[in-house]
Design an enzyme around this catalytic site. Structure first.
Site, PDB file in Angstrom:
ATOM      1  N   GLU A  59       0.756  -1.300  -0.148  1.00  0.00           N
ATOM      2  CA  GLU A  59      -0.128  -0.048  -0.117  1.00  0.00           C
ATOM      3  C   GLU A  59       0.882   1.244   0.045  1.00  0.00           C
ATOM      4  O   GLU A  59       0.313   2.342   0.249  1.00  0.00           O
ATOM      5  CB  GLU A  59      -0.902   0.085   1.210  1.00  0.00           C
ATOM      6  CG  GLU A  59      -1.949  -1.210   1.348  1.00  0.00           C
ATOM      7  CD  GLU A  59      -2.975  -1.280   0.361  1.00  0.00           C
ATOM      8  OE1 GLU A  59      -2.733  -0.719  -0.694  1.00  0.00           O
ATOM      9  OE2 GLU A  59      -3.951  -1.915   0.481  1.00  0.00           O
ATOM     10  N   TYR A  88     -13.585  15.534  20.032  1.00  0.00           N
ATOM     11  CA  TYR A  88     -12.294  15.182  19.526  1.00  0.00           C
ATOM     12  C   TYR A  88     -12.100  14.246  18.150  1.00  0.00           C
ATOM     13  O   TYR A  88     -10.840  14.240  17.797  1.00  0.00           O
ATOM     14  CB  TYR A  88     -11.936  13.994  20.939  1.00  0.00           C
ATOM     15  CG  TYR A  88     -11.023  14.540  21.655  1.00  0.00           C
ATOM     16  CD1 TYR A  88     -11.445  15.532  22.520  1.00  0.00           C
ATOM     17  CD2 TYR A  88      -9.468  14.412  21.530  1.00  0.00           C
ATOM     18  CE1 TYR A  88     -10.652  16.284  23.499  1.00  0.00           C
ATOM     19  CE2 TYR A  88      -8.909  15.160  22.569  1.00  0.00           C
ATOM     20  CZ  TYR A  88      -9.360  16.209  23.501  1.00  0.00           C
ATOM     21  OH  TYR A  88      -8.694  16.765  24.271  1.00  0.00           O
TER      22      TYR A  88
END
Ligand code: 13P
Length: 210
Positions: free
Chosen positions: A73, A119
Site C-alpha cells: 500500500e 475529539y
C-alpha cells in the site's frame, strides 16, 4: 526525533493497536516521514510483531532502499504525503467499526460520519470522505486518495478501511483511534437521529485546536 527512536515508537504503537484489536492478522500498515525518506511496515507483517530493524526504508522518492519488502500500500501512503505537506505519518487499519461504515451504501460519501464529538473534529477534522473501492495494493487508488486528501486528513476506503494522516506518528495513531471511536458512536446512534455539533461549534474547535 532520531530515526532509531522513530522505529521503536512505530513498533510500540503498532503493537498497542494490534493488542487492542484495531488490527488483526497481517492487516494494516503504518508509515512515517523522515528527513530523507520514509519508514513503512513490511508487507504481510503483523502489526503485533514488528522488528524495528526490519521496517522497510524508502528514500524520498519512495524507492525501497533497506529493510524488508515494503507494504503493497505504498501508493496509498504516498497519496497522503504528496497531497498534504502537513502529513508526517499515515496509519491504515481495517478497524471493525470504521470498516463497517465504509460498507454502508446509504451514507453521504463526502462526510459519512457527522461531527458528533469534539475529539473527532479536533483529531480528524471537518470531514472524512469515502474513496471508491480499489483492490488492496492497486496503484489506481493513488490519484483518488490524493484528490480526497487535499482537504481531508483521513479517508475511508469503501469496503476496506480507514487511512489516517497526522502531523506526527503520535497524531496519526491518535486520529486513527478517534476514527474508530467516532464510527462506533455513529453506528450506535444510527437509528436515533442524534444531535450533532453545529457548524459554529465545529468552526470554533478547528479555530482553537487546528
Ligand atoms: P500489506 O501487508 O502489504 O501492508 O497490506 C496489508 C493491508 O492492510 C492491505 O490493505
Amino acid at each position: 526525533m532520531r530515526e532509531d527512536d522513530t522505529r521503536v515508537l512505530l513498533v510500540e504503537f503498532a503493537a498497542s493497536l494490534f493488542a487492542r484489536g484495531f488490527s488483526v492478522g497481517s492487516a494494516g500498515n503504518i508509515s512515517v516521514r523522515l528527513d530523507d525518506g520514509y519508514l513503512i511496515t513490511p508487507t504481510n507483517s503483523s502489526l503485533g510483531r514488528l522488528d524495528p530493524a526490519r521496517l522497510a526504508r524508502l528514500d524520498s522518492d519512495f524507492r525501497h532502499i533497506g529493510g524488508d519488502k515494503p507494504s503493497k500500500e505504498v501508493f496509498m501512503h504516498r497519496a497522503f504525503y504528496t497531497a498534504r505537506a502537513d502529513a508526517g505519518a499515515v496509519v491504515h487499519l481495517h478497524s471493525t467499526q470504521a470498516t463497517a461504515v465504509a460498507c454502508l451504501p446509504d451514507v453521504d460519501p463526502a462526510s459519512p460520519i457527522p461531527p458528533l464529538t469534539p475529539y473527532f473534529v479536533m483529531r480528524v477534522g471537518r470531514r472524512m470522505p469515502i474513496v471508491a473501492y480499489y483492490r488492496p495494493g492497486d496503484a489506481a487508488m493513488e490519484p483518488a486518495i490524493h484528490s480526497a486528501a487535499q482537504d481531508a486528513r483521513a479517508v475511508l476506503l469503501a469496503n476496506h478501511g480507514p487511512v489516517v494522516s497526522g502531523k506526527t506518528l503520535t497524531d496519526a495513531v491518535y486520529a486513527a483511534e478517534e476514527v474508530e471511536e467516532a464510527a462506533k458512536l455513529f453506528l450506535l446512534l444510527h437509528a436515533a437521529a442524534p444531535r450533532t455539533l453545529t457548524p459554529t461549534q465545529v468552526d470554533d474547535l478547528l479555530a482553537t485546536f487546528g
